[in-house]
Structures are given as C-alpha cells and as structure tokens.
Motif scaffolding. Sequence first.
Motif, PDB file in Angstrom:
ATOM      1  N   ASP A 520       0.950  26.481  14.853  1.00 36.68           N
ATOM      2  CA  ASP A 520      -0.206  25.690  15.290  1.00 36.68           C
ATOM      3  C   ASP A 520       0.116  24.209  15.473  1.00 36.68           C
ATOM      4  N   ILE A 521       1.326  23.824  15.123  1.00 34.13           N
ATOM      5  CA  ILE A 521       1.616  22.378  15.087  1.00 34.13           C
ATOM      6  C   ILE A 521       2.375  21.897  16.328  1.00 34.13           C
ATOM      7  N   ALA A 522       1.842  20.831  16.925  1.00 31.59           N
ATOM      8  CA  ALA A 522       2.481  20.269  18.119  1.00 31.59           C
ATOM      9  C   ALA A 522       3.574  19.287  17.715  1.00 31.59           C
ATOM     10  N   GLU A 523       3.252  18.389  16.808  1.00 27.02           N
ATOM     11  CA  GLU A 523       4.285  17.466  16.314  1.00 27.02           C
ATOM     12  C   GLU A 523       3.914  16.926  14.944  1.00 27.02           C
ATOM     13  N   CYS A 524       4.918  16.384  14.270  1.00 23.82           N
ATOM     14  CA  CYS A 524       4.679  15.948  12.895  1.00 23.82           C
ATOM     15  C   CYS A 524       5.640  14.832  12.519  1.00 23.82           C
ATOM     16  N   ALA A 525       5.300  14.151  11.442  1.00 20.16           N
ATOM     17  CA  ALA A 525       6.208  13.141  10.890  1.00 20.16           C
ATOM     18  C   ALA A 525       6.133  13.248   9.370  1.00 20.16           C
ATOM     19  N   VAL A 526       7.298  13.166   8.728  1.00 25.15           N
ATOM     20  CA  VAL A 526       7.330  13.152   7.263  1.00 25.15           C
ATOM     21  C   VAL A 526       8.018  11.861   6.845  1.00 25.15           C
ATOM     22  N   PHE A 527       7.450  11.186   5.883  1.00 27.98           N
ATOM     23  CA  PHE A 527       8.084   9.960   5.379  1.00 27.98           C
ATOM     24  C   PHE A 527       7.881   9.893   3.871  1.00 27.98           C
ATOM     25  N   GLY A 528       8.580   8.975   3.228  1.00 28.49           N
ATOM     26  CA  GLY A 528       8.485   8.863   1.771  1.00 28.49           C
ATOM     27  C   GLY A 528       7.471   7.812   1.369  1.00 28.49           C
ATOM     28  N   ALA A 529       6.521   8.204   0.529  1.00 31.90           N
ATOM     29  CA  ALA A 529       5.540   7.233   0.029  1.00 31.90           C
ATOM     30  C   ALA A 529       5.856   6.950  -1.437  1.00 31.90           C
ATOM     31  N   GLU A 530       5.499   5.747  -1.876  1.00 33.25           N
ATOM     32  CA  GLU A 530       5.806   5.369  -3.265  1.00 33.25           C
ATOM     33  C   GLU A 530       5.056   6.253  -4.254  1.00 33.25           C
ATOM     34  N   ASP A 531       5.748   6.583  -5.358  1.00 35.91           N
ATOM     35  CA  ASP A 531       5.131   7.406  -6.393  1.00 35.91           C
ATOM     36  C   ASP A 531       5.527   6.834  -7.756  1.00 35.91           C
ATOM     37  N   ASN A 532       4.532   6.713  -8.632  1.00 34.89           N
ATOM     38  CA  ASN A 532       4.787   6.076  -9.932  1.00 34.89           C
ATOM     39  C   ASN A 532       5.810   6.794 -10.772  1.00 34.89           C
ATOM     40  N   LEU A 533       5.859   8.125 -10.686  1.00 30.56           N
ATOM     41  CA  LEU A 533       6.792   8.881 -11.512  1.00 30.56           C
ATOM     42  C   LEU A 533       8.101   9.147 -10.770  1.00 30.56           C
ATOM     43  N   LYS A 534       7.986   9.694  -9.562  1.00 23.23           N
ATOM     44  CA  LYS A 534       9.185  10.172  -8.868  1.00 23.23           C
ATOM     45  C   LYS A 534       9.823   9.148  -7.939  1.00 23.23           C
ATOM     46  N   GLY A 535       9.330   7.929  -7.934  1.00 27.00           N
ATOM     47  CA  GLY A 535       9.900   6.903  -7.058  1.00 27.00           C
ATOM     48  C   GLY A 535       9.326   7.032  -5.659  1.00 27.00           C
ATOM     49  N   GLN A 536       9.630   8.174  -5.035  1.00 29.86           N
ATOM     50  CA  GLN A 536       9.063   8.484  -3.728  1.00 29.86           C
ATOM     51  C   GLN A 536       8.664   9.947  -3.697  1.00 29.86           C
ATOM     52  N   ASP A 600       1.867   2.960   1.517  1.00 28.55           N
ATOM     53  CA  ASP A 600       2.113   2.216   0.274  1.00 28.55           C
ATOM     54  C   ASP A 600       1.138   1.048   0.089  1.00 28.55           C
ATOM     55  N   GLY A 601       0.205   0.901   1.022  1.00 31.45           N
ATOM     56  CA  GLY A 601      -0.794  -0.173   0.906  1.00 31.45           C
ATOM     57  C   GLY A 601      -0.185  -1.545   1.094  1.00 31.45           C
ATOM     58  N   LYS A 602       0.931  -1.604   1.843  1.00 28.83           N
ATOM     59  CA  LYS A 602       1.611  -2.901   2.044  1.00 28.83           C
ATOM     60  C   LYS A 602       1.157  -3.549   3.343  1.00 28.83           C
ATOM     61  N   GLU A 603       1.371  -4.849   3.402  1.00 30.60           N
ATOM     62  CA  GLU A 603       1.110  -5.571   4.643  1.00 30.60           C
ATOM     63  C   GLU A 603       2.005  -5.001   5.732  1.00 30.60           C
ATOM     64  N   TYR A 604       1.483  -4.833   6.922  1.00 35.63           N
ATOM     65  CA  TYR A 604       2.350  -4.427   8.030  1.00 35.63           C
ATOM     66  C   TYR A 604       1.911  -5.135   9.299  1.00 35.63           C
ATOM     67  N   SER A 605       2.909  -5.370  10.156  1.00 37.66           N
ATOM     68  CA  SER A 605       2.536  -5.989  11.426  1.00 37.66           C
ATOM     69  C   SER A 605       2.486  -4.877  12.473  1.00 37.66           C
TER      70      SER A 605
END
Length: 631
Positions: A520-536, A600-605
């Motif tokens: 069912d999926i046309a396209e996707c993206a996976v990225f690492g988000a910050e995590d308090n225990l596992k780092g990402q 990550d709730g960071k500033e981005y341009s």
Amino acid sequence: MGRYEEIFKRSMSDKEGFWGEAAEKISWVKKWDKVIDESNPPFYKWFVGGELNTCYNALDRHVEGGRGSQTALIYDSPVTEVKKKYTYSELRDEVAKVAGMLAGLGVTKGDTVIIYMPMVPEAVMSMLACARIGAVHSVVFGGFAPNELAIRINDAMPKVIISGSCGIEGKKVIEYKPLLDKAIDLAEHKPQNTIIFQRPMCTAPLTAGRDKDWNELMATATPAPCVTVKATDPLYILYTSGTTGIPKGIVRDNGGHAVALYQSMKMIYDINPGEVFWAASDVGWVVGHSYIVYAPLLIGATTICYEGKPIGTPDPGAFWRIISEYGVKALFTAPTAFRAIKKEDPTGSYISKYDLSNFKYLFLAGERLDPDTYHWAANLLKRPVVDHWWQTETGWAIAANCMGVEQLPIKAGSPTKSVPGFDVKILNEKGEELGPNQEGIVAIRTPLPPACLPTLWKNDKRFKESYMDPFPGFYFTGDGGYKDEDGYLYIMGRVDDVINVAGHRLSTGAMEEVIATHPDIAECAVFGAEDNLKGQVPVGLFVLKAGVTRTEEEIVPELVKMIRDQIGAIACFKQASLIKRLPKTRSGKILRGTMRKIADGKEYSIPSTIDDPAILGEIEEALQNIGYAKK
Ligand code: COA
Ligand code: AMP
C-alpha cells in the motif's frame, strides 16, 4: 611537551619506527619485511612479509610464558545462573579442540565460518578457533533476523555456520535454530554444515547430514595446532550498516590488528597483563571482537563474557556486582547502558552495596556520550569516565583520553584528542581543512594506522567509493563534528543515513527498503529521532499509493512487524506516521535532515530548494501525534 603530545607527534612523524616498535611485542613466525606498504594507495598494507598466528598470540604464547594457570575468560550469566572460569591453559585446550572440530568438517586456511551465537564462552572459542586454523570468521549479532543473516551468508559464503540452540534475553528464551534454518533457506549460498551448540533451556532439532551437534563433535575432535598466516591475511569479516540495505563487510587483517590491539590495551585502557578488563558488549559488535576477545587476551589480561543486561538481570546493580566480584579494573560499555542504570537507580544507591576498590576507569563508546550521563556517572563513581570515539571500520579508538599515556583534562561531550596513529581533521564539503570551532566533516588522513580496514570483503570498489573517494587523501568517517581551540574533538552525529540505537548501528536506508515493499505504500522516509534512553530511535513517515483508503492504525503495526521480521527486534522500529507527501527538494531529494530537526523539536531553516514549504507544517503535526516535535 606533555607525554601524550610527544607520543602523538612521533606516531605522525615516524610511523615506521612507532609501529615497528609496537610490533616487537607480538610473536611472529616470520618478521615483516616492511612496516607499511604505501605503493598502492588507498590500499595500504601493514607488516608486509610478516607471518604469525593471532590465536597463538592470544593463548598459547601466554601458556608457554607461564600464565597457563591465570584466568583468561570468565563467563557470568545471570540469565542462566551460571558462572565459569577458564584459565589460559584450559581456554587454549578448548579452542584447539574447537579448531580440530572445524578442521574435521573440512575447514581450512582462508575458508569462511559464520558464527551466530548468544553470549556464551563457546562463541569466544569459535572465533579463536577460526583464527587458530587461519579460517576467516564472521560473527553475526544474534538480534538480527533471518533476512539479515541470509544477506551475510550470501556475501561471506561460509563453509560452516556455528550457532546456538537459543539466546536468553532477560526472561525470554529466543530460539536461534528456526532463524538459522530460515536464513539458510533464504540464502543462495548453502553452507556444507552447521554446528549447533545445544543449551539446556532449549534443544534444537537437527537436520540429518547438514547439522552437527557441538558436544558430539567435541567429544572426538583432535586438537588442532596454530596455522601460520600472512600478516595481511584476513582474520575476520564483520558486517556493519552502511547507507543501503546491503551491509559493508569490514575486513580485519591478522598482523596490524594484533599489533594495534595489543598496543591499545596499555596505551588507552591502562591495562597490564594479569589485570581484569570487562567490555560489557556482545561478540556480535566490534567492541566485542576487539575488547571482549582479542585485545585483553593478546596482552594476557582476564576478560569477561557477560550474558546479561545492565538492568533487570536482576537489578541496576548488575554491573557493580561483576566489577566487585572479579576485581575489574576497567569497564567499557555504551552510554545507553548507563542511561538505563540511571533511569532505574538515579541516586546510584546500588553502587555503595559493592566493593569497587579495584575499579579505576569507566570507558564509554558506541554513540555520543551526552553531558548529563557523563556528569551523573563521574559524580557517582568519582573515577575518570572516558568517552572515546571509534567505528567498526577502525576496530579501535580514533579519539580518546589515553589513560596509559597521560590523563588530559576531561571535557564533557568530547572524546578528547586523536589517539596516536590517527590524524583527525575537520573538512568542509570541498575537502578544505576547517579551523577551531567550525563544524564540518570528520576525516582521517591516510594511511590509517594498523587494524583499520584494509578494504571491504571482496569489494575494493565500494571501499574506495564509500571511504576514500569523497575526500582524496582522507578516510571519510561519516561523522560530523568540530575541534575546539584546544584541539579537543566533538563528534556531533552521522552525516549519512546511519543511526545509532542503544549503541547499535543501523541503516535507515535498509529500513526504508523494507517499508517500500509494503503493497500500500508509495514512498517513505526513515530517520533517527532523539530518545532519552536509546540515544536515537528510528521514526518512519509514509505516503500511501493513490486509491488506498486504509488507515495509519491499520498500516503501522504491519510496518513494525515487517522491520522486526526482516531486520530484527534490535532495530527498535515502533513508530511511523502517515503523511500526504514527503518533503523534497525540487530535484527530488528527500529532506531527512529537516524532518529529523522537526522531530527533535529543534530550530530549522526552510531549505531554499524545497518544492513545497507548506508540507513541513503537516509533518510537524504528524510527528507531534506520535510524541515527537515537541517545542
Ligand atoms: N538476540 C535477540 N534479540 C535481541 C538481542 C539478541 N542478542 N539483543 C537485543 N534483542 C532484542 C531485545 O530483546 C528487544 O526485543 P523486544 O523489542 O522484543 O523487547 C529488542 O531487541 C531491542 O533491544 P535493546 O535495544 O537492547 O532494548 P532493551 O530494552 O532490551 O534494552 C538496554 C535496553 C539499554 C538495556 C540495552 O539496549 C543495552 O544494554 N544496551 C547496551 C548496548 C551495547 O552494549 N552496545 C554495544 C556497543 S558498546
Ligand atoms: P559502530 O561502527 O557500530 O561502532 O558505530 C560507529 C559510529 O558510532 C560512529 O561513526 C559514530 O557515529 C558513533 N560513535 C561511536 N563512538 C562515539 C562517541 N564516543 N561519540 C560520538 N559518537 C560515537
């Protein structure tokens, strides 16, 4: 000039002298003709003409030198309530028998053997046994799913696979044999034999002819002697995540590896023969290869194979128990393990229950050591907490505060300075060197010191393209960072699609490849988000094919299962969100970095090349719905 600076400078200006001297500490069957052969860059060869055996250096040599009755290996398994010690003599004898068992199945010098084992002494013995007969081992971490194992089987083409009937993860018994069978089914290459180490918690059914029982073979195995190999012959292949679904087969040679790892024990970790060193990792990772198995044994120390977790086996005092029970001088683990302990025992109340008088240093690596965790550990332990930075590719630390040389002032958030032998530089996109406090790409001037990868397994082309071509004359680490005005290095994270989840290196590209196969999926993206225990942790965003009306609630569990089944539980892929479109540049490049910053709730341009800036608001909302993008 301080001692560190003096040694570092010599390693740069006189590498032949520096490494030639270090190599005198190893037993050679034939001495090298040349310390380094630089005639065919970027393919450098260390100790050309030299001949040796790594297993001999790790075991037999110590027995012959009078260390036979010293403990070489301690097995401590809180999950099975077993503790066992092997002296150097006992370990040598066991390893010689395992080597004989492999030889009995036709394994000879240059053949490959895959080891897919839990943290049991037999895993360590299997690695050393391969080294003994000149076979090339490739250990695959037990947490990888059959598909990942199959990819490695096809690339390494093992004659034999050694596996266990099961692993124990906390209270769960994980059967390995069905995973192994499925991997062999999936793989095009079929091993001639498997050897199954049956554990009491689970007996695996064996396929007649192909599968052999470890204990039965060991009962009649003839101990095998050490086979001489060239310094430049491969000792092992260790697959690590790259940016695509096909992992990279990092090659380690015999000579350079023995020399650098021996040297690192004193220089970085301040460990002497007879002392106890503990790397709380897994033999499936490079830390396990280098610092559970090879380096501590090469120097004649005592090493520990720990089958347990930092918490829950049975409590957050597990590490302190091991340290006090065996008189550990230095512990090496990942920051994640300390974040887990900190979460369960924030005041460190378990520490005071144990006698830690022999404990001198805590070394952390595998991911960024966040200043909070650093301060927590340093305040409670009142001992040096040493962050050091390295990669599977290098096999040992690139940057560290070298405890056996000179303790430099510690700066939280920095793994200190280049280890002697590594010339670390910060470059801009054009390959120009940047000045202090300017963030850029972290690169290492070639040649790399001994033990670093000479190439990728049967893939010189990918080696060149991935590491050596991006910045000619340098090795491209894949990390970004900067040096401060005192030359301290700060590693800020990967600049590619590799993420670090609980100290485990994973490829988001590999996860995207799996998700893309969902009908069912046309396209996707996976990225690492910050995590308090596992780092990402990995987070996925996906777009449905036109006409598909299924909901996010229906699809996400399917994606989670697909990643678990095809990559493994260690990928920790648990969250994904449905969106209408992926943010892309006008040329079609997915803006993963921007999504990561939003998560990550960071500033981005807003990138000037973005095709549709309005999409970013929708992404922020989607990520907020699954617990990210908090301001
Ligand atoms: N075999 C099979 N499954 C494994 C496994 C193995 N060897 N190792 C981990 N897994 C599974 C876990 O059981 C878990 O499965 P689940 O999703 O069904 O619960 C999953 O993979 C994720 O494991 P992990 O990321 O380790 O999470 P955890 O919650 O079990 O433990 C920590 C968290 C912090 C205690 C643990 O990650 C840890 O000890 N990390 C240190 C990492 C380390 O030593 N890295 C080596 C580099 S130095
Ligand atoms: P691995 O090959 O699994 O050891 O992972 C290597 C990657 O982990 C590096 O490229 C870094 O991104 C990260 N890493 C390892 N050690 C550190 C550290 N001390 N500080 C920051 N990142 C680290």
